[in-house]
Structures are given as structure tokens and as C-alpha cells.
Design a protein around this motif. Structure first.
Motif, short mmCIF file in Angstrom:
data_model
loop_
_atom_site.label_atom_id
_atom_site.label_comp_id
_atom_site.label_asym_id
_atom_site.label_seq_id
_atom_site.Cartn_x
_atom_site.Cartn_y
_atom_site.Cartn_z
N GLU A 189 17.60 92.69 68.16
CA GLU A 189 16.39 92.26 67.47
C GLU A 189 15.15 92.80 68.18
O GLU A 189 14.19 93.24 67.54
CB GLU A 189 16.33 90.73 67.38
N GLN A 190 15.18 92.81 69.51
CA GLN A 190 14.05 93.34 70.26
C GLN A 190 13.89 94.84 70.03
O GLN A 190 12.78 95.32 69.83
CB GLN A 190 14.22 93.04 71.75
N ARG A 191 14.99 95.59 70.02
CA ARG A 191 14.93 97.02 69.78
C ARG A 191 14.40 97.33 68.38
O ARG A 191 13.57 98.19 68.20
CB ARG A 191 16.31 97.68 69.96
N VAL A 192 14.88 96.59 67.38
CA VAL A 192 14.45 96.79 66.00
C VAL A 192 12.95 96.46 65.89
O VAL A 192 12.18 97.16 65.24
CB VAL A 192 15.29 95.96 65.01
N SER A 193 12.54 95.41 66.54
CA SER A 193 11.13 94.99 66.52
C SER A 193 10.25 96.06 67.14
O SER A 193 9.17 96.35 66.64
CB SER A 193 10.99 93.67 67.25
N LEU A 194 10.70 96.68 68.22
CA LEU A 194 9.92 97.73 68.87
C LEU A 194 9.82 98.98 67.99
O LEU A 194 8.81 99.66 68.00
CB LEU A 194 10.54 98.09 70.22
N ARG A 195 10.86 99.29 67.24
CA ARG A 195 10.86 100.46 66.37
C ARG A 195 9.88 100.30 65.23
O ARG A 195 9.35 101.28 64.70
CB ARG A 195 12.25 100.72 65.81
#
Length: 167
Positions: A159-165
Motif C-alpha cells: 500500500e505504501q509503494r502504491v501510494s508513493l507511485r
């Protein structure tokens, strides 16, 4: 059977009572009743974190399908301070006989070894059971070690990676 030299390093063990795992005996019919778990804690404090943990463990074990009892040590006499007929001693004995899983700890001598005793025999029992459970479960270890906390952590990282993208 292990060689005599292997047994020589187990001075407190009775070699005639040690057994190697029996692969055929590890495949009995499964019990159909809920696993019976006894939870023991030792604190008598009004606010006891070990009791809180015991209660939380009970809630989790019940959720996972176990029948759970928590032994309250209040009123349990010290060893040899009361007869075996004492009600709390009897309750502990009955609940121990009822349960299917416990861990007991014994003090060690000055050399860091246990002396031959009924407590040492219980340690041998636990070690035998550990080997049996390991043999019984090792082929399913990926499933058995699929841990809630690790799955949760992986989702949070994703979720954090997707949010950063999306920034």
C-alpha cells in the motif's frame, strides 16, 4: 538406535526409555474434539500483565477453535505447604489432566544441567513431542508459517509503494 557415545552425553537420561521417532505412529486418526488448552500464569497482582496476556491468548485460541481454561493461581499453596487434597491443588491437577498442551520450567544446577527428576523426565517428554510435532508438520511448514503479522506487514508495504507511485 543411537550409538552409546551419543547417549554418554545425556547423563541424566535413562537410555532404555529414550525412543527414536516412529514414523508409523505419527499417523493416527485425528481427534475430532477441539484442542484443550490450559493457560497458566503466576502473578497475583491486581493489575497483572501476565494475566492480561493469558486472557488475550485465550481469546485468540478460542477464535482458532480451541477449548481454553485459564488457571487462576490465587489461593494455590506453595509446594509442601498444604496437603494434596487442597482444593486449588486438586483443581490444578484436574485441569492439567484435562489439557492437551502445557509447558513447565525447572531450575538448573550450578553446571547448567538438570538433575535426574520427574521434572527432567517432563523435559524429555517435551523434547520427544517436539520431534514428533516437527516430523508431523514439516511438510506443511509453508502453510503453518504463513503468519498474520508478516502478511499484514507485506500489505502495508505494498500500500505504501502504491501510494508513493500515485504522487
Amino acid at each position: 538406535m543411537p550409538e552409546a557415545s551419543a547417549l554418554a552425553d545425556l547423563p541424566a537420561a535413562s537410555p532404555m526409555h529414550l525412543r527414536q521417532p516412529d514414523m508409523d505412529a505419527l499417523r493416527p486418526a485425528f481427534s475430532t474434539h477441539k484442542p484443550r488448552i490450559l493457560i497458566l500464569y503466576g502473578s497475583l497482582r491486581a493489575v497483572s500483565y501476565s494475566r492480561f496476556l493469558a486472557q488475550e491468548a485465550a481469546r485468540l485460541l478460542e477464535y482458532f477453535g480451541c477449548e481454553v481454561r485459564i488457571f487462576n493461581p490465587e489461593g494455590l499453596p506453595l509446594p509442601d505447604a498444604a496437603p494434596a487434597s487442597h482444593p486449588k491443588v486438586q483443581e490444578l491437577r484436574e485441569w492439567s489432566a484435562w489439557s492437551e498442551g502445557q509447558v513447565w520450567v525447572q531450575e538448573f544446577d550450578a553446571d547448567g544441567r538438570m538433575k535426574p527428576s520427574s521434572y527432567y523426565d517432563r523435559v524429555v517428554d517435551v523434547c520427544e513431542e517436539l520431534v514428533k510435532f516437527t516430523l508431523m508438520t514439516r511438510d506443511a511448514s509453508n502453510y503453518l508459517t504463513d503468519r498474520y503479522s508478516e502478511r499484514k506487514e507485506e500489505v502495508e508495504k505494498l500500500e505504501q509503494r502504491v501510494s508513493l507511485r500515485s504522487l
